[in-house]
Design a protein around this motif. Structure first.
Motif, PDB file in Angstrom:
ATOM      1  N   GLY A  17       0.089  -1.174   0.442  1.00 40.31           N
ATOM      2  CA  GLY A  17      -0.117   0.126  -0.065  1.00 40.31           C
ATOM      3  C   GLY A  17       0.543   1.144  -0.027  1.00 40.31           C
ATOM      4  N   GLY A  18       2.227   0.873   0.069  1.00 40.48           N
ATOM      5  CA  GLY A  18       3.225   2.089   0.417  1.00 40.48           C
ATOM      6  C   GLY A  18       4.418   2.269   0.091  1.00 40.48           C
ATOM      7  N   GLY A  19       5.289   3.111   0.277  1.00 43.71           N
ATOM      8  CA  GLY A  19       6.629   2.528   0.138  1.00 43.71           C
ATOM      9  C   GLY A  19       7.659   1.896  -0.572  1.00 43.71           C
ATOM     10  N   ALA A  25       5.292  -3.022  -6.942  1.00 43.90           N
ATOM     11  CA  ALA A  25       4.207  -3.989  -7.816  1.00 43.90           C
ATOM     12  C   ALA A  25       3.365  -2.989  -8.282  1.00 43.90           C
ATOM     13  CB  ALA A  25       2.182  -3.823  -6.404  1.00 43.90           C
ATOM     14  N   LEU A  26       3.844  -1.641  -8.229  1.00 42.93           N
ATOM     15  CA  LEU A  26       3.599  -1.141  -9.681  1.00 42.93           C
ATOM     16  C   LEU A  26       5.077  -0.827 -10.804  1.00 42.93           C
ATOM     17  CD1 LEU A  26       3.160   3.013  -8.220  1.00 42.93           C
ATOM     18  CD2 LEU A  26       1.293   1.561  -9.381  1.00 42.93           C
ATOM     19  N   ASP A  39      -2.743  -4.854   1.626  1.00 41.65           N
ATOM     20  CA  ASP A  39      -1.875  -4.385   2.526  1.00 41.65           C
ATOM     21  C   ASP A  39      -3.265  -4.538   3.901  1.00 41.65           C
ATOM     22  OD1 ASP A  39       0.330  -1.809   2.400  1.00 41.65           O
ATOM     23  OD2 ASP A  39      -1.250  -2.018   3.899  1.00 41.65           O
ATOM     24  N   LEU A  40      -2.573  -4.819   4.872  1.00 40.25           N
ATOM     25  CA  LEU A  40      -4.011  -4.608   5.809  1.00 40.25           C
ATOM     26  C   LEU A  40      -4.119  -2.624   6.254  1.00 40.25           C
ATOM     27  CD1 LEU A  40      -5.098  -5.494   8.203  1.00 40.25           C
ATOM     28  CD2 LEU A  40      -3.005  -5.533   9.477  1.00 40.25           C
ATOM     29  N   GLY A  41      -2.902  -1.919   6.135  1.00 33.80           N
ATOM     30  CA  GLY A  41      -2.937  -1.168   6.082  1.00 33.80           C
ATOM     31  C   GLY A  41      -3.418  -0.484   7.269  1.00 33.80           C
ATOM     32  N   ALA A  53      -4.951   2.146   1.189  1.00 33.89           N
ATOM     33  CA  ALA A  53      -4.201   2.681   0.548  1.00 33.89           C
ATOM     34  C   ALA A  53      -3.615   1.282  -0.329  1.00 33.89           C
ATOM     35  CB  ALA A  53      -2.897   2.305   1.859  1.00 33.89           C
ATOM     36  N   ALA A  54      -4.207   0.013  -0.283  1.00 36.76           N
ATOM     37  CA  ALA A  54      -4.082  -0.996  -0.945  1.00 36.76           C
ATOM     38  C   ALA A  54      -4.715  -0.441  -2.569  1.00 36.76           C
ATOM     39  CB  ALA A  54      -4.155  -2.454  -0.928  1.00 36.76           C
ATOM     40  N   ASN A  55      -6.348  -0.343  -2.488  1.00 40.13           N
ATOM     41  CA  ASN A  55      -6.953   0.621  -3.210  1.00 40.13           C
ATOM     42  C   ASN A  55      -6.438   1.317  -4.203  1.00 40.13           C
ATOM     43  OD1 ASN A  55      -8.749  -1.786  -2.845  1.00 40.13           O
ATOM     44  ND2 ASN A  55     -10.231  -0.214  -0.712  1.00 40.13           N
TER      45      ASN A  55
END
Length: 305
Positions: A17-19, A25-26, A39-41, A53-55
């Protein structure tokens, strides 16, 4: 040089979801992979949780023209991890790549660290890598294809004040990798570790802004792509940060035979300490049996002399 592509491949990235996870992933999506963004967020200490964040990362991938879906399971939750694997298989029918990146911090000096601080960090970093890899292992075996990356740390390799829990989990991942590289070889399953230095939520308070500016998480990702490509190595620890890369290894000195029976005393070991610890000749063993063979090499050389 041939482009590194992942067309037709399905990848799961935890903590995406970040970092670092988001960057991994991208980049996989840009290079053709279908991506599960897990990501649990949660907050940095593992508390709370939100799938927002995952969305958001899924939306970024779709904007690139890629395919992705979000998964909000905690990597420490066995049922949630299994659902992530089942949903991936139901949607795309295969799992080619797992990048185990999810993590939390509970930094404290060892005197102040609680057992809960230890268990939570071990659950997310160590068991949170074991669980998705274990759940997908037989799928990869049946496919005769798998590429796995675990995320270790310089704390695990070398130590860092206030991170006994984190360091133990991170070096544990290297131990897992060292065995799975052997067990996966006959089924074309390769596993490696990345040891990143990057400006993320987990490091932003530890370094000055001018240093963090050099440590963009996207500067680690190109190395990770080389650990999950078709002709990836296996059993490698790749250190990565600020666009610089190196390889870390556990090595052993040449050593010395001291003696057996009455000749083997603590004093006899002390007398040969300089030879035992001489770093002029060091070896990296590819499996545990080679370590044992080295012991018998010393024994054989001593018998000949």
């Amino acid at each position: 040089m041939t482009d590194i592509r992942f067309d037709g491949k399905v990848a799961i990235v935890t903590g995406a979801g970040g970092g670092l996870g988001r960057c991994h992933a991208l980049e996989l999506a840009r290079r053709g992979a279908k991506v599960v963004v897990n990501d649990l967020g949660a907050a940095m200490d593992g508390s709370g949780g939100s799938s927002e964040a995952a969305n958001d990362v899924v939306k970024e991938i779709e904007a690139l023209g890629g395919e992705a879906f979000a998964n909000g399971s905690s990597v420490s939750d066995t049922a949630g991890v299994q659902k992530m694997i089942d949903d991936t298989m139901a949607k795309w029918g295969r799992i080619d790549i797992i990048i185990a990146n999810a993590g939390i911090l509970r930094d404290k000096s060892f005197s102040k660290m609680t057992l809960q601080d230890i268990e939570l960090v071990m659950d997310v970093h160590l068991m949170g890598s074991f669980k998705p890899i274990k759940a997908a292992w037989d799928i990869m075996k049946e496919q005769n294809y798998g590429r796995i990356v675990v995320t270790t740390s310089s704390t695990g390799l070398y130590g860092n004040f206030g991170q006994a829990n984190y360091g133990a989990a991170k070096l544990g991942l290297v131990g897992m990798m060292n065995t799975l590289k052997i067990e996966g070889a006959k089924n074309n399953i390769k596993i490696n570790a990345v040891c990143p230095v990057a400006a993320t939520r987990m490091t932003e308070g530890l370094m000055p802004p001018e240093v963090l500016a050099q440590l963009k998480p996207e500067y680690v990702t190109p190395g990770v792509m080389n650990l999950v490509k078709e002709d990836a190595p296996t059993g490698m620890v790749l250190s990565a940060g600020a666009g610089a890369f190196s390889m870390a290894e556990i090595v052993e000195t040449n050593g010395a035979f001291v003696g057996q029976g009455d000749a083997l005393t603590a004093e006899a070991v002390a007398a040969k300490w300089d030879q035992i610890t001489d770093k002029s000749v060091q070896t990296h063993f590819e499996m545990g049996s080679a370590h044992g063979q080295n012991i018998f090499r010393l024994l054989s050389e001593a018998a000949k002399s």
